[in-house]
Design a protein around this motif. Structure first.
Motif, PDB file in Angstrom:
ATOM      1  N   ASP A 208       0.361  -0.950   0.056  1.00 48.11           N
ATOM      2  CA  ASP A 208      -0.040  -0.119  -0.152  1.00 48.11           C
ATOM      3  C   ASP A 208       1.164   1.335  -0.280  1.00 48.11           C
ATOM      4  OD1 ASP A 208      -2.295  -1.282   0.492  1.00 48.11           O
ATOM      5  OD2 ASP A 208      -2.859  -1.292   2.077  1.00 48.11           O
ATOM      6  N   GLU A 209       1.804   1.622   0.769  1.00 45.64           N
ATOM      7  CA  GLU A 209       2.743   2.391   0.669  1.00 45.64           C
ATOM      8  C   GLU A 209       3.129   2.430  -0.501  1.00 45.64           C
ATOM      9  OE1 GLU A 209       6.638   1.787   2.289  1.00 45.64           O
ATOM     10  OE2 GLU A 209       6.804   0.115   1.991  1.00 45.64           O
ATOM     11  N   ARG A 212       0.060   4.353  -2.819  1.00 44.21           N
ATOM     12  CA  ARG A 212      -0.040   5.646  -1.416  1.00 44.21           C
ATOM     13  C   ARG A 212       0.886   6.704  -2.029  1.00 44.21           C
ATOM     14  NH1 ARG A 212      -1.366   2.506   3.194  1.00 44.21           N
ATOM     15  NH2 ARG A 212      -3.900   2.353   3.128  1.00 44.21           N
ATOM     16  N   GLU A 213       2.352   6.583  -2.332  1.00 50.60           N
ATOM     17  CA  GLU A 213       3.075   7.551  -2.697  1.00 50.60           C
ATOM     18  C   GLU A 213       2.845   7.547  -4.186  1.00 50.60           C
ATOM     19  OE1 GLU A 213       6.885   9.287  -4.936  1.00 50.60           O
ATOM     20  OE2 GLU A 213       6.104   7.311  -5.357  1.00 50.60           O
ATOM     21  N   SER A 216       0.297  10.032  -4.123  1.00 45.99           N
ATOM     22  CA  SER A 216       0.380  11.301  -3.903  1.00 45.99           C
ATOM     23  C   SER A 216      -0.216  12.877  -3.521  1.00 45.99           C
ATOM     24  CB  SER A 216       1.688  11.325  -2.895  1.00 45.99           C
ATOM     25  OG  SER A 216       2.753  12.076  -3.974  1.00 45.99           O
TER      26      SER A 216
END
Length: 319
Positions: A208-209, A212-213, A216
């Motif tokens: 997920d990171e 999300r980046e 963003s």
């Protein structure tokens, strides 16, 4: 640009998913292997732009990849049907693109890299697909139909060309036109310059990171996707993140385009584009009208973001 009927299949060939789905699944895994080599060796760039592949006049390429003081480039050639690895010291190796398992392809690539002094270690689990099989154990995917691999690439060539024309209308932050091997699609993304709320994530086998980046910042994105088992039809797509109120109800050109609530994007069947008198114009209309809807409804500063070009006379004087 108008396309005569006798040239249509050359430039915009048919790509019925059912007829090449096994090749598509195998080629997807092969591109993931090559993409992960670039990912492992390349410094991080925002929105994962450092991992993508690029369309060439013969196939797809990584562009130069660093390896110590050397560089190397890996290219899929869908005309001669080979994978080429070129190193900056002049070394070159080729691997045939033919019916072979993902495990066999993985082993062949890694062996050649070691042979020319470019050892690389990658995460062998595929991304963004359900029920992944590690590359070095995947004996299931082993199809390669030369004709359909070539057709797929020819569609990427035309899409890349038109996407670049659309990209040239924008002077804000914009991605290259590039091929994402995780989702197996060609895309170009415009940015408003404003931050976006955290993405919910949930992409299969993608942290997920990372998602999300990638999301963003506020975006409007355009792409081509060849389809998969759950949606077996090649399409062009366009979406906005975050999606502004009213986007789903926007009037988009051509009329064959439709909003898909499950995907949260507008789609345009590839066959609508390829069968048009001017595929370029139909695709550009779709790209422009979806961007117009997204940017207007979200209140982008369009006057600052859209390119004002010098006249042809001025450009010729400058050159």
């Amino acid at each position: 640009m108008k396309v005569s009927d006798n040239k249509r299949d050359e430039f915009w060939p048919p790509l019925p998913f059912e007829e090449w789905k096994e090749t598509a699944a195998t080629l997807h895994m092969w591109t993931q292997i090559i993409g992960k080599i670039r990912l492992t060796q390349t410094p991080w760039v925002n929105h994962s732009w450092h991992v993508t592949l690029y369309v060439t006049s013969r196939g797809l390429t990584t562009s130069p990849i660093p390896h110590g003081s050397a560089t190397f480039e890996i290219t899929f050639d869908f005309i001669d049907h080979e994978l080429r690895i070129d190193k900056s010291d002049g070394a070159r190796r080729s691997i045939d693109l033919k019916p072979r398992s993902v495990a066999d392809f993985y082993q062949a690539v890694m062996s050649v890299l070691v042979e020319i002094g470019l050892p690389v270690s990658i995460n062998t689990m595929p991304n963004e697909i359900p029920n992944p099989i590690a590359f070095d154990r995947d004996e299931e995917h082993r199809s390669y139909d030369r004709e359909y691999a070539n057709r797929f690439w020819r569609i990427l060539v035309q899409s890349d060309r038109v996407f670049k024309e659309f990209r040239a209308r924008f002077c804000g932050k914009c991605s290259p036109v590039h091929f994402f091997w995780g989702s197996f699609d060609l895309a170009v993304t415009r940015f408003s310059g404003r931050p976006a709320p955290p993405h919910p994530g949930g992409v299969p086998h993608l942290p997920d990171e990372i998602t999300r980046e990638a999301y963003s910042q506020e975006v409007s994105s355009l792409g081509f996707w060849p389809g998969n088992d759950s949606a077996p039809m090649p399409i062009f797509y366009s979406y906005a993140y975050p999606e502004p109120a009213g986007f789903a109800e926007a009037k988009i050109q051509p009329p064959a385009a439709s909003y898909q609530p499950k995907l949260r994007e507008f789609i345009l069947p590839y066959d609508t584009v390829r069968s048009a008198e001017s595929p370029d114009n139909v695709l550009l209309d779709f790209a422009q009208s979806t961007y117009d809807a997204a940017s207007t409804l979200a209140g982008w500063d369009r006057a600052a973001l859209e390119e004002v070009k010098p006249s042809l006379h001025s450009a010729q004087q400058h050159s």
